[in-house]
Design an enzyme around this catalytic site. Sequence first.
Site, PDB file in Angstrom:
ATOM      1  N   GLU A 109      57.244  62.588 -19.745  1.00  0.00           N
ATOM      2  CA  GLU A 109      56.071  63.603 -19.283  1.00  0.00           C
ATOM      3  C   GLU A 109      54.691  63.147 -20.049  1.00  0.00           C
ATOM      4  O   GLU A 109      54.800  62.893 -21.233  1.00  0.00           O
ATOM      5  CB  GLU A 109      56.210  65.151 -19.548  1.00  0.00           C
ATOM      6  CG  GLU A 109      57.573  65.396 -18.853  1.00  0.00           C
ATOM      7  CD  GLU A 109      57.725  66.984 -19.152  1.00  0.00           C
ATOM      8  OE1 GLU A 109      57.355  67.884 -17.923  1.00  0.00           O
ATOM      9  OE2 GLU A 109      58.262  67.419 -20.295  1.00  0.00           O
ATOM     10  N   HIS A 110      53.694  63.164 -19.372  1.00  0.00           N
ATOM     11  CA  HIS A 110      52.390  63.223 -19.899  1.00  0.00           C
ATOM     12  C   HIS A 110      51.757  62.048 -20.378  1.00  0.00           C
ATOM     13  O   HIS A 110      50.845  61.934 -21.413  1.00  0.00           O
ATOM     14  CB  HIS A 110      52.275  64.280 -21.227  1.00  0.00           C
ATOM     15  CG  HIS A 110      52.589  65.651 -20.635  1.00  0.00           C
ATOM     16  ND1 HIS A 110      52.066  66.459 -19.584  1.00  0.00           N
ATOM     17  CD2 HIS A 110      53.370  66.380 -21.304  1.00  0.00           C
ATOM     18  CE1 HIS A 110      52.897  67.731 -19.417  1.00  0.00           C
ATOM     19  NE2 HIS A 110      53.431  67.879 -20.447  1.00  0.00           N
ATOM     20  N   GLU A 148      55.944  65.746 -15.517  1.00  0.00           N
ATOM     21  CA  GLU A 148      54.492  66.110 -15.564  1.00  0.00           C
ATOM     22  C   GLU A 148      53.722  65.136 -15.714  1.00  0.00           C
ATOM     23  O   GLU A 148      53.864  64.493 -16.908  1.00  0.00           O
ATOM     24  CB  GLU A 148      54.435  67.291 -16.370  1.00  0.00           C
ATOM     25  CG  GLU A 148      55.017  68.613 -15.794  1.00  0.00           C
ATOM     26  CD  GLU A 148      54.841  69.754 -16.778  1.00  0.00           C
ATOM     27  OE1 GLU A 148      53.879  69.714 -17.803  1.00  0.00           O
ATOM     28  OE2 GLU A 148      55.275  70.926 -16.583  1.00  0.00           O
ATOM     29  N   GLY A 158      58.639  84.887 -17.467  1.00  0.00           N
ATOM     30  CA  GLY A 158      59.875  84.337 -18.052  1.00  0.00           C
ATOM     31  C   GLY A 158      60.474  83.191 -17.445  1.00  0.00           C
ATOM     32  O   GLY A 158      61.668  82.872 -17.507  1.00  0.00           O
ATOM     33  N   GLN A 212      63.127  76.108 -13.066  1.00  0.00           N
ATOM     34  CA  GLN A 212      62.383  75.377 -12.156  1.00  0.00           C
ATOM     35  C   GLN A 212      63.005  74.017 -11.851  1.00  0.00           C
ATOM     36  O   GLN A 212      62.911  73.707 -10.594  1.00  0.00           O
ATOM     37  CB  GLN A 212      60.933  75.026 -12.999  1.00  0.00           C
ATOM     38  CG  GLN A 212      60.138  76.208 -12.872  1.00  0.00           C
ATOM     39  CD  GLN A 212      58.758  76.139 -13.818  1.00  0.00           C
ATOM     40  OE1 GLN A 212      58.735  74.876 -14.658  1.00  0.00           O
ATOM     41  NE2 GLN A 212      57.677  76.885 -13.562  1.00  0.00           N
TER      42      GLN A 212
END
Length: 614
Positions: free
Chosen positions: A487-488, A509, A202, A224
Amino acid sequence: MSPAPRSARPPGRTALAILIGSVLALLAGLVAFSPMGPATAAPSEPEAPAIETSDTPDLGENVKVYDESTPAEQIQADFDEAFEAHKVSPDAQFGEQRYAFLFKPGTYDRVWANLGFYTSVAGLGRNPDDVTIKGAVNVDSGWNHGDTANATQNFWRSLENVSVVPEEGTNRWAVSQAAPMRRVHIKGDLTLAPSNQDNGQGYSSGGYLADSLVDGKVSSGSQQQWYTRDSSIGSWEGGVWNMVYSGVEGAPANAFPDSPHTTLDSTPVTREKPYLYVDDEDKYQVFVPSLQRDSAGTSWPDTAGDPIPMSEFYVAKPGDSAATINQALEQGLNLFFTPGTYAVDETIKVTRADTVVTGIGFPTLIPEGGVTALSVDDVAGVKVSGLTFDAGTTNSETLMTVGTEGEHADHADNPTSIQDVFFRIGSSVQGKATTTLVVNSDDTIIDHIWAWRADHGGAPTGWGVNTGDTGLIVNGDDVLATGLFVEHYQKYEVIWNGDRGRTIFFQNEKPYDVPDQAAWMNGDQNGYAAYKVADDVTEHEVWGGGSYSFFNVNPEVKLDHSFEVPEKDGVRLHSLLTVSLGDVGTISNVVNNTGGAVPNPAGNTTPRNVVSYP
């Protein structure tokens, strides 16, 4: 200083000019009275008819508008139909469905609104407490196809300008990127994690809360990372890696890294997002809040700013051409995008200062033929908000630009703002873009963006498929980012060339799909940093930056560092961390050669922290 005098005219120049003018006039007369008849003027292009507007516009079939006379059963049925049609659907995340549910002032009982992809809920009052929803505006796990155990893909939904009285006292908002909650009053508690957050399941992964009041406790649970700006809360409980607050009354004390909280007493510069409301005559207006400095707490109930009648907006609907939208801008109108997707075959050009470009229900612009979807001239006070950009199948050098590179007009008193604007490379299509957003204008406010090169999509993704170098390039000076998610991308993900830039909260990320180290080298460095401050920058500051690796295609891939900055006294970074998600792939240092490597020998997904640098 007086202007320099013009050069003296050469002798005889006046007489020669008169003689030449006389000869030309004689020749023109001969042509006009020649036997061939008078010259015929080229036909002029007929002017396009003026675009009509209204203070009570039709907002299209994807928008539901409720008042207190609407039966609760009808409201519930509308929400259920939107949600259930896409529950655990493989097509939902990158589908074309778009919804906006708007509530006129009043109290609405027995509403349980589950929000799926591309769903917005907003009140139409001047203040959040003008609209009260009793029940829930709910986001949870368990409904997303292929990932029912987590909330880490709960993207593209929003809640704005309402008060919520939660059933049983707690409202659940388990979101990840591109899911803002703004200008909301939670009359109870708020939890940011899904109902199955125990036992390592979760997770939710990053969100944004601004200009809001939570009477009770905010519980972040398995969330997070999170950014909260200019709000008031009863208390805050929990935190995993990177929880950042600026201008938040009731926020936890700054204690990074003993706890993951980075807290600033105020936000340097803010201008809250424009929002739609109805006035006492049931006419629509867009309220544009004023600029604030060193702000804290909510801007309401007495928000400073100015209303703009909806008759000064062109209300765009799916199927409208870029040419029509540009005609509206040339006519001096602002833009209001309704929910849907828009093919853009020429750049939408904003050239007038103080233009408002906003949308509801995640309107999505898709460039065709490699054009830039939206450009903003280097003018003051443009407000762009509530838009999503999907890269097209032909590479675009940029998806959106602000200002002109090399120009540095001072816009400190009236900056351009970019809010809740999201960029995607590879989603429903195999998109390509070199850079998604370029900011050239000085003093620009970037307030909550997510620039994302997709790690998954409705169309296949991969290293050579949905290509994109960089999410954000900042060339302007004195630019502020509050809530920056990038991100990415395949090279530097953020490049900051302007001086005196500031970022409060950065989440990143690295690309998952690097095939091997040879494919990802920056000269003799392993990989590209997530956040690059140019070598000639003399002043820059960051608070609360996190960067994560998950090199699942090739776990042997390494990145030398996530933050790369010049070694100068004026360049300062606070509360930085790196994480190797699941210990997959290596980041050798946090910033430059400082911080140490992840995976951290202490254990799985344990971060490396740098409290301050240098």
